[in-house]
Design a protein around this motif. Structure first.
Motif, PDB file in Angstrom:
ATOM      1  N   THR A 486       1.088  -1.229  -0.325  1.00  0.00           N
ATOM      2  CA  THR A 486       0.185   0.478   0.035  1.00  0.00           C
ATOM      3  C   THR A 486       0.726   1.076  -0.014  1.00  0.00           C
ATOM      4  OG1 THR A 486      -0.015  -0.130   2.294  1.00  0.00           O
ATOM      5  CG2 THR A 486      -2.193  -1.116   0.845  1.00  0.00           C
ATOM      6  N   ILE A 487       2.761   1.309   0.234  1.00  0.00           N
ATOM      7  CA  ILE A 487       3.132   2.449   0.279  1.00  0.00           C
ATOM      8  C   ILE A 487       3.498   2.217  -1.418  1.00  0.00           C
ATOM      9  CG2 ILE A 487       3.430   2.755   2.607  1.00  0.00           C
ATOM     10  CD1 ILE A 487       5.898   1.111   2.595  1.00  0.00           C
ATOM     11  N   ALA A 488       3.313   1.224  -1.999  1.00  0.00           N
ATOM     12  CA  ALA A 488       4.533   1.714  -3.137  1.00  0.00           C
ATOM     13  C   ALA A 488       3.115   2.127  -4.058  1.00  0.00           C
ATOM     14  CB  ALA A 488       5.209   0.431  -4.033  1.00  0.00           C
ATOM     15  N   PRO A 489       4.323   2.413  -5.434  1.00  0.00           N
ATOM     16  CA  PRO A 489       3.520   2.472  -6.447  1.00  0.00           C
ATOM     17  C   PRO A 489       2.187   2.216  -6.463  1.00  0.00           C
ATOM     18  CG  PRO A 489       5.396   3.379  -7.189  1.00  0.00           C
ATOM     19  CD  PRO A 489       5.986   2.617  -6.029  1.00  0.00           C
ATOM     20  N   ASN A 490       0.594   2.517  -7.109  1.00  0.00           N
ATOM     21  CA  ASN A 490      -0.550   1.038  -7.271  1.00  0.00           C
ATOM     22  C   ASN A 490      -0.208   1.220  -8.658  1.00  0.00           C
ATOM     23  OD1 ASN A 490      -2.291   0.399  -7.386  1.00  0.00           O
ATOM     24  ND2 ASN A 490      -3.728   1.929  -6.701  1.00  0.00           N
ATOM     25  N   THR A 491       0.154  -0.480  -9.103  1.00  0.00           N
ATOM     26  CA  THR A 491       0.603  -0.736 -10.257  1.00  0.00           C
ATOM     27  C   THR A 491      -0.672  -1.958 -10.480  1.00  0.00           C
ATOM     28  OG1 THR A 491       2.250  -2.263  -9.487  1.00  0.00           O
ATOM     29  CG2 THR A 491       2.775  -0.296 -10.317  1.00  0.00           C
ATOM     30  N   LEU A 492      -0.977  -2.527  -9.728  1.00  0.00           N
ATOM     31  CA  LEU A 492      -2.044  -3.978  -8.685  1.00  0.00           C
ATOM     32  C   LEU A 492      -2.747  -4.034 -10.161  1.00  0.00           C
ATOM     33  CD1 LEU A 492      -2.153  -6.282  -7.879  1.00  0.00           C
ATOM     34  CD2 LEU A 492      -3.532  -5.179  -6.032  1.00  0.00           C
ATOM     35  N   GLY A 493      -3.548  -2.631 -10.395  1.00  0.00           N
ATOM     36  CA  GLY A 493      -4.344  -3.078 -12.423  1.00  0.00           C
ATOM     37  C   GLY A 493      -3.548  -3.005 -13.567  1.00  0.00           C
ATOM     38  N   VAL A 494      -2.142  -2.737 -13.631  1.00  0.00           N
ATOM     39  CA  VAL A 494      -1.502  -3.070 -14.566  1.00  0.00           C
ATOM     40  C   VAL A 494      -1.153  -4.852 -14.143  1.00  0.00           C
ATOM     41  CG1 VAL A 494       1.118  -3.333 -15.046  1.00  0.00           C
ATOM     42  CG2 VAL A 494      -0.395  -0.663 -14.852  1.00  0.00           C
ATOM     43  N   VAL A 495      -0.773  -5.107 -13.203  1.00  0.00           N
ATOM     44  CA  VAL A 495      -1.438  -6.654 -12.871  1.00  0.00           C
ATOM     45  C   VAL A 495      -1.911  -7.237 -13.370  1.00  0.00           C
ATOM     46  CG1 VAL A 495      -0.420  -8.693 -11.226  1.00  0.00           C
ATOM     47  CG2 VAL A 495       0.905  -6.358 -11.123  1.00  0.00           C
TER      48      VAL A 495
END
Length: 610
Positions: A486-495
């Motif tokens: 949650t403190i990293a860049p939000n890239t889960l949508g890319v995953v």
């Protein structure tokens, strides 16, 4: 010049013989005199010898590799040795413990949500495996069989006996593939769905199973190249998620309650509820709105069980016809308001499809969620509002971007990147990242030759980034839980757009899973990320909790951080080794490789290795 045959030349003069003999004696005496130490020449020779001695100079040379981790100072205190926890914590799930859960209200299933212990209550010990614990069966046998010693709970074999969830046979559990709404087996049920949903051609890759039971739906979807994220609460259906993970199926402990699901918007191509008992029509329809948020435009929602086919089952369900009819009517109206179109209803199953964009339906903008970031969901209250479709330029355009069919989808440029929605990530940098991870995974396979085999089935990436590790290691023998901190860049949508699955999580807290559920844990830069956020010891103890005995860990991080990690893990029954970066020993990043030792707790709570 005389002839060589002249006899005169053959004679030696007595004088020459005397001279030669005298010179020999002279040099012999001279050498003896110098060796005695009294000659000036000897003094000079000895001075030169002393000046050319290497002994003192070698003593000042330093051959230690300054680019490596400094040798620990033995005068400092030794590393902390972590003791085993009490045997009662064998199945400890820190954020889903029953005693803590009962302190919270039952309304909207709040008590089944995440409730993590404060720092002072966190366990500082190693969770023991149950006695007799065995490595799970390799896939695909593991889909159908689980060692009883690993999950010693027979409750479901009795409660769900007529539904063929699970059977107990000798020292193993057998999973026939049945379910409450598919007693003929998951395969037959999926075949029925495939008549409406394009499961076979790669159009559907990611799926969500709400209230999954032992996850047989997800288990049997895997052979059709579909990855299902399954979740269920830790409730009276004891160990259902634990069974799922022990079978080698992706699952987490979770519930549709008062907070948003830990997934990004437009994540899943398909979602289902198979008698999940979620009150879809209650709370002004917010649970169906939450499914709509995580469902891709063009995605499918399946409802099997109440209230579908209520005319047949109303007596079995002990509910009135009027009540069940009203419930289905409410669901139908909600689905229509979300721009879903009903595609199928037969027997116990109904299927809706979410339209590809909002151009062909009328949506009330007053019901739209006020936030513009539908991916910002960690511990966020679930609102009763509709997530608007991304805007399109034509009636045929897929909102959010069209995806290629899997497996081409895995390496294609995700729409979130091609549209510039991920800060500091371009198409070129994404492609370079993919190439880099192929190199890194090749290194991992040289270090650990079991990677890519059936030995490692359940794999976790603690800091997934763009999903490069999971894409590079992809195989039908394994699956990867891609965690985006949650403190990293939000890239889960890319995953998810790559056809992979994952979850948001804060590693300062416990993960929503049972102990011993992952075979391999990978982390890139995760300890640098959290170094000043929380205690690294707590993160490592949590990793140990969720890692199977004889499981492996691979960390890639700065050498200074890994020094701290190594000190902590030296007291955790891990076998650890450090490897240089691919670019050589002078690169400050290193590769940390560890394997967890096999050990269990004995009856008197002493540990024993087997």
């Amino acid at each position: 010049m005389g002839s060589k045959n002249n006899p005169a030349n053959r004679r030696r003069s007595p004088l020459s013989i005397i001279i030669v003999f005298g010179l020999c004696c002279f040099f012999y005496l001279l050498g003896t005199w110098q060796k005695s130490g009294f000659g000036k020449g000897d003094k000079i020779a000895m001075d030169i010898t002393k000046k050319t001695e290497c002994e003192d100079d070698f003593a000042t040379l330093d051959f230690n590799p300054h680019h490596n981790i400094p040798i620990p100072d033995t005068s400092k205190p030794k590393a902390k040795m972590f003791k085993p926890c009490d045997v009662k914590y064998t199945d400890y799930t820190p954020c889903h413990e029953q005693d803590r859960a009962m302190r919270f209200p039952r309304e909207e299933m709040v008590y089944r949500e995440r409730h993590c212990p404060p720092q002072e209550e966190k366990l500082k010990c190693l969770i023991p495996a149950p006695r007799g614990y065995s490595t799970p069966f390799p896939w695909p046998k593991g889909r159908d069989y689980v060692h009883y010693a690993n999950v010693p709970y027979k409750h479901l074999t009795v409660e769900k006996a007529n539904q063929h969830w699970v059977e107990f046979q000798g020292n193993v559990f057998k999973f026939p593939g049945g379910g409450t709404m598919f007693p003929q087996g998951a395969d037959a049920y999926i075949d029925e769905l495939a008549k409406v949903i394009p499961i076979a051609d790669g159009s559907v890759r990611t799926a969500l199973d709400t209230g999954c039971g032992v996850a047989s739906w997800g288990a049997f979807l895997m052979k059709r190249n579909v990855l299902a994220m399954s979740f269920a609460p830790r409730d009276n259906h004891e160990a259902q998620v634990q069974f799922a993970l022990e079978r080698g199926v992706p699952a987490i402990v979770g519930v549709l309650g008062s907070i948003s699901l830990p997934f990004p918007a437009r994540a899943f191509d398909m979602a289902q509820c198979s008698r999940c008992l979620i009150p879809w029509g209650e709370y002004n329809g917010k649970y169906l709105m939450e499914v709509d948020r995580v469902l891709r435009p063009g995605g499918f929602w399946i409802l099997s069980g109440p209230p579908i086919n209520w005319k047949t089952y109303y007596q079995t369900w002990k509910r009135s016809k009027e009540d069940l009819k009203a419930e289905q009517t409410k669901i139908e109206k909600l689905a229509e308001s979300l721009c879903w179109e009903k595609k199928y209803e037969k027997g116990d199953t109904a299927i809706w499809r979410k339209k590809v964009n909002a151009e062909s339906c009328k949506m009330n903008s007053e019901n739209f969620c006020p936030t513009s970031d539908a991916d910002n969901v960690w511990y966020k209250k679930m609102e009763t509002c509709v997530t608007p479709y991304p805007k399109v330029k034509s009636t045929n355009e897929v909102a959010g971007g069209e995806l290629k069919k899997f497996p081409a989808r895995l390496q294609a440029v995700p729409p979130r990147i091609s549209k510039g929605l991920i800060p500091d990530v371009s198409i070129e940098s994404y492609q370079e990242n993919s190439k880099l991870w192929k190199t890194y995974v090749a290194t991992y396979k040289r270090i650990n030759r079991l990677i890519g085999t059936s030995r490692y089935r359940n794999i976790m990436d603690m800091n997934a980034g763009l999903g490069g590790f999971a894409a590079a290691i992809d195989s039908n023998k394994l699956w990867v839980m891609n965690v985006v901190p949650t403190i990293a860049p939000n890239t889960l949508g890319v995953v998810y757009e790559r056809g992979l699955i994952g979850i948001y999580h804060d590693w300062c807290e416990g993960f929503s899973t049972y102990p011993r559920t992952y075979d391999l844990i990978h982390g890139n830069g995760v300890f640098s990320l959290y170094e000043n956020k929380c205690d690294l010891e707590d993160i490592l103890l949590e990793m140990d909790r969720i890692l199977r005995p004889e499981g492996s860990v691979i960390l890639r991080d700065e050498v200074d951080v890994l020094t701290k990690v190594m000190k902590i893990t030296s007291g955790m029954r891990w076998n650890v080794k450090l490897h240089d970066h691919e670019d050589g020993p002078f690169v400050p990043k290193k590769i940390f490789v560890a394997s967890k030792q096999y050990w269990v707790a004995s009856k008197n709570n002493d540990t024993s290795s087997e």
